[in-house]
Design an enzyme around this catalytic site. Sequence first.
Site, PDB file in Angstrom:
ATOM      1  CB  SER A  15       9.453 -12.608  -6.834  1.00  0.00           C
ATOM      2  OG  SER A  15       8.454 -11.666  -7.135  1.00  0.00           O
ATOM      3  CD  GLU A  17       8.247  -7.801   0.214  1.00  0.00           C
ATOM      4  OE1 GLU A  17       8.059  -7.396  -0.953  1.00  0.00           O
ATOM      5  OE2 GLU A  17       7.808  -7.198   1.216  1.00  0.00           O
ATOM      6  NE  ARG A 106       8.511   8.076   0.763  1.00  0.00           N
ATOM      7  CZ  ARG A 106       7.369   8.603   1.114  1.00  0.00           C
ATOM      8  NH1 ARG A 106       7.068   9.823   0.727  1.00  0.00           N
ATOM      9  NH2 ARG A 106       6.493   7.924   1.830  1.00  0.00           N
ATOM     10  CG  ASP A 108       6.510   2.864   4.774  1.00  0.00           C
ATOM     11  OD1 ASP A 108       5.959   3.671   3.994  1.00  0.00           O
ATOM     12  OD2 ASP A 108       6.184   1.679   4.871  1.00  0.00           O
ATOM     13  CG  PHE A 215       0.241  -4.260   6.934  1.00  0.00           C
ATOM     14  CD1 PHE A 215       1.262  -3.617   7.599  1.00  0.00           C
ATOM     15  CD2 PHE A 215       0.530  -4.927   5.743  1.00  0.00           C
ATOM     16  CE1 PHE A 215       2.542  -3.614   7.088  1.00  0.00           C
ATOM     17  CE2 PHE A 215       1.799  -4.925   5.229  1.00  0.00           C
ATOM     18  CZ  PHE A 215       2.809  -4.271   5.907  1.00  0.00           C
ATOM     19  CG  HIS A 265       6.550  -9.577  -5.085  1.00  0.00           C
ATOM     20  ND1 HIS A 265       7.899  -9.893  -5.130  1.00  0.00           N
ATOM     21  CD2 HIS A 265       6.366  -8.936  -3.892  1.00  0.00           C
ATOM     22  CE1 HIS A 265       8.504  -9.448  -4.036  1.00  0.00           C
ATOM     23  NE2 HIS A 265       7.587  -8.866  -3.262  1.00  0.00           N
TER      24      HIS A 265
HETATM   25  P1  FAD Z   1       7.979   7.025  -4.205  1.00  0.00           P
HETATM   26  O1  FAD Z   1       7.826   6.415  -5.527  1.00  0.00           O
HETATM   27  O2  FAD Z   1       9.131   7.929  -3.981  1.00  0.00           O
HETATM   28  O3  FAD Z   1       6.609   7.776  -3.891  1.00  0.00           O
HETATM   29  C1  FAD Z   1       6.265   8.208  -2.569  1.00  0.00           C
HETATM   30  C2  FAD Z   1       5.117   9.220  -2.625  1.00  0.00           C
HETATM   31  O4  FAD Z   1       5.608  10.459  -3.089  1.00  0.00           O
HETATM   32  C3  FAD Z   1       3.953   8.890  -3.567  1.00  0.00           C
HETATM   33  O5  FAD Z   1       2.784   9.468  -3.029  1.00  0.00           O
HETATM   34  C4  FAD Z   1       4.335   9.569  -4.866  1.00  0.00           C
HETATM   35  O6  FAD Z   1       3.201   9.879  -5.655  1.00  0.00           O
HETATM   36  C5  FAD Z   1       5.050  10.814  -4.354  1.00  0.00           C
HETATM   37  N1  FAD Z   1       6.214  11.182  -5.177  1.00  0.00           N
HETATM   38  C6  FAD Z   1       7.068  10.333  -5.812  1.00  0.00           C
HETATM   39  N2  FAD Z   1       8.064  11.004  -6.414  1.00  0.00           N
HETATM   40  C7  FAD Z   1       7.843  12.315  -6.139  1.00  0.00           C
HETATM   41  C8  FAD Z   1       8.538  13.509  -6.472  1.00  0.00           C
HETATM   42  N3  FAD Z   1       9.670  13.474  -7.208  1.00  0.00           N
HETATM   43  N4  FAD Z   1       8.017  14.690  -6.015  1.00  0.00           N
HETATM   44  C9  FAD Z   1       6.885  14.738  -5.268  1.00  0.00           C
HETATM   45  N5  FAD Z   1       6.174  13.618  -4.936  1.00  0.00           N
HETATM   46  C10 FAD Z   1       6.654  12.434  -5.349  1.00  0.00           C
HETATM   47  N6  FAD Z   1       8.920   0.138   2.703  1.00  0.00           N
HETATM   48  C11 FAD Z   1      10.046  -0.038   3.434  1.00  0.00           C
HETATM   49  O7  FAD Z   1      10.299   0.777   4.344  1.00  0.00           O
HETATM   50  N7  FAD Z   1      10.915  -1.069   3.177  1.00  0.00           N
HETATM   51  C12 FAD Z   1      10.703  -1.957   2.180  1.00  0.00           C
HETATM   52  O8  FAD Z   1      11.508  -2.869   1.969  1.00  0.00           O
HETATM   53  C13 FAD Z   1       9.533  -1.808   1.376  1.00  0.00           C
HETATM   54  N8  FAD Z   1       9.268  -2.641   0.348  1.00  0.00           N
HETATM   55  C14 FAD Z   1       8.180  -2.412  -0.466  1.00  0.00           C
HETATM   56  C15 FAD Z   1       7.974  -3.227  -1.581  1.00  0.00           C
HETATM   57  C16 FAD Z   1       6.872  -3.021  -2.409  1.00  0.00           C
HETATM   58  C17 FAD Z   1       6.685  -3.915  -3.626  1.00  0.00           C
HETATM   59  C18 FAD Z   1       5.944  -1.978  -2.118  1.00  0.00           C
HETATM   60  C19 FAD Z   1       4.734  -1.764  -2.995  1.00  0.00           C
HETATM   61  C20 FAD Z   1       6.146  -1.169  -1.020  1.00  0.00           C
HETATM   62  C21 FAD Z   1       7.262  -1.355  -0.193  1.00  0.00           C
HETATM   63  N9  FAD Z   1       7.519  -0.530   0.906  1.00  0.00           N
HETATM   64  C22 FAD Z   1       8.651  -0.721   1.682  1.00  0.00           C
HETATM   65  C23 FAD Z   1       6.605   0.569   1.243  1.00  0.00           C
HETATM   66  C24 FAD Z   1       7.070   1.880   0.560  1.00  0.00           C
HETATM   67  O9  FAD Z   1       8.349   2.239   1.014  1.00  0.00           O
HETATM   68  C25 FAD Z   1       6.067   2.967   0.921  1.00  0.00           C
HETATM   69  O10 FAD Z   1       4.864   2.742   0.256  1.00  0.00           O
HETATM   70  C26 FAD Z   1       6.592   4.374   0.715  1.00  0.00           C
HETATM   71  O11 FAD Z   1       5.687   5.253   1.385  1.00  0.00           O
HETATM   72  C27 FAD Z   1       6.682   4.798  -0.750  1.00  0.00           C
HETATM   73  O12 FAD Z   1       7.761   4.201  -1.381  1.00  0.00           O
HETATM   74  P2  FAD Z   1       7.944   4.371  -2.991  1.00  0.00           P
HETATM   75  O13 FAD Z   1       9.237   3.780  -3.315  1.00  0.00           O
HETATM   76  O14 FAD Z   1       6.735   3.904  -3.676  1.00  0.00           O
HETATM   77  O15 FAD Z   1       8.027   5.965  -3.039  1.00  0.00           O
END
Ligand code: FAD
Length: 287
Positions: A15, A17, A106, A108, A215, A265
């Site tokens: 894929s 991005e 989640r 950033d 980054f 990816h």
């Molecule tokens: P989560 O899985 O929610 O985790 C965030 C943090 O909180 C981690 O440290 C985790 O250990 C902790 N955590 C998770 N769940 C809980 C809980 N229930 N209670 C307490 N702590 C918890 N960012 C953007 O803004 N836009 C994008 O389009 C984007 N695309 C991405 C695509 C990929 C493939 C990747 C790897 C990253 C991308 N990011 C993007 C970056 C990402 O949003 C950040 O890394 C963000 O800080 C974490 O997102 P997450 O979905 O992994 O969060």
Amino acid sequence: MTHIPEQTDDKPRFSFEFFPTKTPQGEEKLREVHRQLAALQPDFFSVTYGAGGSTRDGTRHIVEAIHQAGSAVAPHLSFGGSSEADILTLLNDYKAMGIARLVALRGDIPSGTGATSSYYYANELVEFVRRHTGEHFHIEVACYPEIHPKSESYDSDLHFFKKKVDAGANGAITQYFYNADAYFYYAERCQDLGIGIPIVPGIMPITNYANLARFSANCGAEIPRWIRQRLQAYGDDADSIRDFGIEVVSQLCDALLDGGAPGLHFYTMNQSGPVSAIWHNLGLSAR
Ligand code: FAD
């Protein structure tokens, strides 16, 4: 070389991005990059979603354009500061458009906003999507072989990754890394926890040292010392950086696929050149 057993898919999945552009010129250029990369026949494209929903319309617009051009496409989605109603509207729009895959995050958090939304973590977004749209979407989530920079510990990050899988994620895409061992070790720990979904390595081509260093510092990806030293020594010599980057990243991809990674990816940064060169080096043109 470590082999990763029991992935649910045995055909490697590829894929590409993109991020949404801000100007009509940028959009025209992206359409051309899409045409070039679509010729490589990836399984799907994905389009990022800006912090706090800042690119919501831009993401939707590019997703629609890629879909209409005939490619499978997965919008990235996060709650950010949006309401449940807004996210539901967007999900229903995507569904009506014929979009079948999402990358649930989640996101950033824009500085200064705080964690205001009730659907804050990615596992909660996955639950929300499942609750409202059932099994319609194939949901990808993010994971971090070198561990999310804000995680308390290796184990807690794994624990929260598992929560996303238990909430209904179908696959995962990793943050980028340049050390294949970090990926294989992580994949084995996931397997120990009973995580059986494909964990696809995220691949960041190397084209510019200063941008990559900035980054990587933010997202917690390590640039190995030997790579850093080489890139620093090239200074402004963009051709040498590009050639070295293509060689190093091709070798990384080769090692990952050889070791059993279920696909790749590519973070294309909206450029076709580096990805096409790596693709060619991997002999994927003939797939
Ligand atoms: P989560 O899985 O929610 O985790 C965030 C943090 O909180 C981690 O440290 C985790 O250990 C902790 N955590 C998770 N769940 C809980 C809980 N229930 N209670 C307490 N702590 C918890 N960012 C953007 O803004 N836009 C994008 O389009 C984007 N695309 C991405 C695509 C990929 C493939 C990747 C790897 C990253 C991308 N990011 C993007 C970056 C990402 O949003 C950040 O890394 C963000 O800080 C974490 O997102 P997450 O979905 O992994 O969060």
